[in-house]
Design a protein around this motif. Structure first.
Motif, PDB file in Angstrom:
ATOM      1  N   GLY A  25      50.671  48.471  39.235  1.00  0.00           N
ATOM      2  CA  GLY A  25      49.742  47.988  38.226  1.00  0.00           C
ATOM      3  C   GLY A  25      48.479  47.409  38.848  1.00  0.00           C
ATOM      4  O   GLY A  25      47.346  47.690  38.404  1.00  0.00           O
ATOM      5  N   ASP A  26      48.668  46.583  39.910  1.00  0.00           N
ATOM      6  CA  ASP A  26      47.520  46.007  40.612  1.00  0.00           C
ATOM      7  C   ASP A  26      46.684  47.104  41.262  1.00  0.00           C
ATOM      8  O   ASP A  26      45.456  47.025  41.323  1.00  0.00           O
ATOM      9  CB  ASP A  26      47.994  45.013  41.676  1.00  0.00           C
ATOM     10  CG  ASP A  26      48.573  43.756  41.048  1.00  0.00           C
ATOM     11  OD1 ASP A  26      48.330  43.541  39.854  1.00  0.00           O
ATOM     12  OD2 ASP A  26      49.257  43.002  41.766  1.00  0.00           O
ATOM     13  N   GLN A  28      46.295  50.178  40.223  1.00  0.00           N
ATOM     14  CA  GLN A  28      45.499  50.862  39.194  1.00  0.00           C
ATOM     15  C   GLN A  28      44.284  50.024  38.817  1.00  0.00           C
ATOM     16  O   GLN A  28      43.173  50.542  38.628  1.00  0.00           O
ATOM     17  CB  GLN A  28      46.370  51.118  37.962  1.00  0.00           C
ATOM     18  CG  GLN A  28      45.662  51.915  36.862  1.00  0.00           C
ATOM     19  CD  GLN A  28      45.259  53.308  37.306  1.00  0.00           C
ATOM     20  OE1 GLN A  28      46.112  54.108  37.712  1.00  0.00           O
ATOM     21  NE2 GLN A  28      43.964  53.619  37.282  1.00  0.00           N
ATOM     22  N   ASP A  29      44.478  48.691  38.732  1.00  0.00           N
ATOM     23  CA  ASP A  29      43.356  47.797  38.413  1.00  0.00           C
ATOM     24  C   ASP A  29      42.283  47.879  39.503  1.00  0.00           C
ATOM     25  O   ASP A  29      41.083  47.911  39.205  1.00  0.00           O
ATOM     26  CB  ASP A  29      43.851  46.354  38.283  1.00  0.00           C
ATOM     27  CG  ASP A  29      44.697  46.146  37.034  1.00  0.00           C
ATOM     28  OD1 ASP A  29      44.613  46.986  36.125  1.00  0.00           O
ATOM     29  OD2 ASP A  29      45.441  45.141  36.989  1.00  0.00           O
ATOM     30  N   LEU A  30      42.722  47.905  40.763  1.00  0.00           N
ATOM     31  CA  LEU A  30      41.778  47.998  41.871  1.00  0.00           C
ATOM     32  C   LEU A  30      41.029  49.330  41.827  1.00  0.00           C
ATOM     33  O   LEU A  30      39.807  49.381  42.048  1.00  0.00           O
ATOM     34  CB  LEU A  30      42.506  47.848  43.205  1.00  0.00           C
ATOM     35  CG  LEU A  30      41.661  47.989  44.471  1.00  0.00           C
ATOM     36  CD1 LEU A  30      40.539  46.946  44.509  1.00  0.00           C
ATOM     37  CD2 LEU A  30      42.531  47.888  45.723  1.00  0.00           C
ATOM     38  N   SER A  31      41.748  50.418  41.514  1.00  0.00           N
ATOM     39  CA  SER A  31      41.120  51.729  41.438  1.00  0.00           C
ATOM     40  C   SER A  31      40.044  51.755  40.354  1.00  0.00           C
ATOM     41  O   SER A  31      38.943  52.289  40.559  1.00  0.00           O
ATOM     42  CB  SER A  31      42.186  52.796  41.166  1.00  0.00           C
ATOM     43  OG  SER A  31      41.605  54.079  41.120  1.00  0.00           O
ATOM     44  N   ASN A  32      40.350  51.153  39.206  1.00  0.00           N
ATOM     45  CA  ASN A  32      39.369  51.095  38.114  1.00  0.00           C
ATOM     46  C   ASN A  32      38.144  50.286  38.516  1.00  0.00           C
ATOM     47  O   ASN A  32      37.009  50.628  38.184  1.00  0.00           O
ATOM     48  CB  ASN A  32      40.001  50.483  36.865  1.00  0.00           C
ATOM     49  CG  ASN A  32      41.108  51.365  36.287  1.00  0.00           C
ATOM     50  OD1 ASN A  32      41.139  52.568  36.540  1.00  0.00           O
ATOM     51  ND2 ASN A  32      42.010  50.769  35.526  1.00  0.00           N
ATOM     52  N   ASN A  33      38.376  49.206  39.252  1.00  0.00           N
ATOM     53  CA  ASN A  33      37.278  48.350  39.696  1.00  0.00           C
ATOM     54  C   ASN A  33      36.377  49.087  40.681  1.00  0.00           C
ATOM     55  O   ASN A  33      35.142  48.993  40.619  1.00  0.00           O
ATOM     56  CB  ASN A  33      37.854  47.073  40.324  1.00  0.00           C
ATOM     57  CG  ASN A  33      36.782  46.075  40.691  1.00  0.00           C
ATOM     58  OD1 ASN A  33      36.282  46.092  41.816  1.00  0.00           O
ATOM     59  ND2 ASN A  33      36.440  45.198  39.765  1.00  0.00           N
TER      60      ASN A  33
END
Length: 543
Positions: A25-26, A28-33
């Motif tokens: 989950g983290d 994916q958040d980093l990838s989006n950022n």
């Protein structure tokens, strides 16, 4: 340093990296950022050394930034910004560990692995501790954690095993850890605490200090544990550092036999109050309750032997479900439990049960079922009727006391007699005073007031009228030593007056010391107030 854009296909993760777990989950958040803002910090890589046998020759290995690399790989990107550095395996490992240990969410298992790797490269405990800013003990404990079985490490990572429990278990041998793992599988719980682990090891190591029996119990061994040659604390030892400090039994066979004999002694100690086979339950007696379990059969091989011993003695053995439901959580010496017992609201049971520690014999107090089974309905009904009979008496007495309170309330205090107290009034006053006296006095006078339907305090006062003055003085001492004296002027003056009689010299010395301290403090404040032009009452000085 120069930053190069290197194709993702030429970059590989390092098997040396101590970080084994990355939250998806983290990630994916980093990838989006990164997709929105770009990669703010390049990753660090090193060239993979040329080797004819190495299929990755000419490509790169990640030193720092594997999480960023994975996040970029999730996007439609072909390259990633990199800092390329020439590094040996030792330098690369050191850099990876340093980066991972600086994370806020560092995993204790990965931390243990990292410390172990540094130790293998020649680093000392002191060097590792200095490097990460932790104590030597912390590093040593973490390194021990790396000794856990893989399945136990996974339990820590998954939040199913408390880190304190893991630190406790990591000191066990591999076989003992496997036993612990099997024990965990048998538990009907999602989380194993440190206390759970400690209970397991207490049973595993046969800790003498935590044995069920008293220190003077000999049992089947014929000797106390303190004197026993199988107590490892009795083993001769040249150096103090090598001497065991937690005394444990080194013979499982002798330990089990002694524990068995202790269980039988527990039954014998209750023999005079146990209900016999064929008899019905009655007030003031106790009954054997058998509670078997399908779990831990290997720990309860003597369960049937204990029950056979009980039946051989002629005692009645019942199932809890036939007679009882909830048990009382009050301690046996609690007056509230004694009240329930006196009123037949609970019944005393000697429970033989199979547990993870083995067979246990415990005393419990149960409430009767509302309705009994076909085997016990008459006995249960009789005990319930006894309870109802006593409850009616208690309610009647309570109702009468309530109505009598109304009579006393309606009396006008100013109209009460001013004549000296008569004998009845004196006895009542002394009873109330004694109920307010200290535990220390009651203990010194061997007064043990437990719950009873009889007026125990009043009966004691009637039989010990010669103690009236001592009782009154203890009441005065107790009242004037309470915290309320500090906030009540009347009690303060009474306290001072009384101590002038009881401890004049000590009182005067303490009063003098306090007066001197107060004078010094006040003098300093007066000096400061004078400099500011004020009196001690807060008014301005007239100059």
């Amino acid at each position: 340093m120069e930053v190069k854009n290197i194709p993702l296909v030429r970059i590989h993760t390092s098997p040396l990296n101590p970080r084994k777990t990355i939250d998806e989950g983290d990630l994916q958040d980093l990838s989006n950022n990164i997709k929105q803002q770009g990669l703010l910090q390049p990753i660090t890589v090193r060239p993979i050394e040329a080797d004819d046998t190495n299929p990755l020759c000419g490509e790169f290995e990640i030193i720092c930034g594997e999480r960023r690399y994975r996040a970029v790989s999730m996007l439609e990107e072909d390259t990633i910004p990199c800092i390329v550095r020439e590094m040996t395996d030792e330098e690369a490992l050191d850099a990876m560990i340093t980066e991972n240990l600086q994370r806020k969410d560092v995993d204790p298992i990965e931390e243990a692995f990292a410390f172990g790797q540094l130790l293998k490269t020649g680093k000392t405990i002191e060097q590792i501790a200095d490097r990460i800013g932790k104590s030597k003990r912390f590093v040593q404990e973490r390194i021990k954690l790396d000794n856990l079985l893989p399945d136990l490490k996974k339990m820590v990572k998954d939040g199913k095993l408390h880190i304190g429990a893991a630190m406790h278990v990591c000191k066990l041998t591999e076989d003992e850890q496997r036993q612990f793992l099997e024990w965990c599988d048998d538990q009907d719980q999602d989380y194993i605490s440190r206390r759970d682990a400690e209970m397991f090891t207490d049973n595993l190591f046969m800790n003498i200090c935590k044995a069920d029996w008293h220190k003077d119990f000999k049992g089947s061994c014929g000797t106390t544990c303190i004197e026993c040659p199988f107590n490892n604390a009795n083993v001769g030892c040249l150096f103090y550092e090598m001497k065991p400090h937690d005394a444990t039994c080194t013979s499982r066979e002798r330990w089990n036999k002694k524990r068995h004999s202790w269980l039988l002694k527990r039954i014998d100690d209750n023999a005079d109050v146990l209900v016999k086979e064929g008899d019905n339950l009655e007030a003031g007696k106790s009954v054997i309750v058998a509670e078997s379990s399908q779990y831990f059969p290997d720990k309860n091989t003597d369960y049937e032997q204990v029950l056979e011993y009980i039946r051989g003695k002629g005692f009645k053995v019942v199932n809890k479900e036939d007679y009882f439901e909830r048990f009382s959580s009050y301690r046996e010496d609690d007056e509230r439990l004694q009240e329930k017992l006196a009123n037949n609201e609970v019944y005393r049971a000697v429970v033989v049960e199979s547990t993870w520690r083995g067979v246990e014999v415990n005393v419990r107090y149960y409430e009767f079922k509302k309705t009994g089974t076909e085997h016990s309905s008459d006995e249960v009904k009789a005990m319930q009727l006894v309870n109802e009979y006593k409850e009616n008496e208690r309610k009647s007495a309570s109702t009468l006391a309530s109505k009598l309170r109304d009579i006393l309330r309606d009396m006008e205090p100013t109209e009460l007699s001013t004549e000296p107290l008569n004998q009845t009034e004196s006895l009542v006053l002394m009873t109330l005073i004694l109920k307010k006296c200290s535990y220390q006095l009651r203990n010194a006078l061997n007064i043990n007031f437990t719950y009873s339907s009889d007026p125990q305090v009043l009966n004691y006062v009637k039989a010990h009228t010669e103690q009236v003055h001592q009782i009154c003085r203890d009441f005065l001492r107790e009242e004037l030593s309470s915290a309320g004296v500090e906030y009540n002027a009347d009690m303060q003056v009474c306290q001072s007056m009384l101590l002038q009689d009881w401890a004049k010299e000590q009182t005067e010395q303490m009063s003098t010391d306090m007066a001197v301290k107060l004078a010094k403090k006040q003098a300093k404040i007066e000096e400061q107030l004078t400099a500011l032009g004020y009196n001690t009452d807060g008014t301005k000085m007239d100059f």
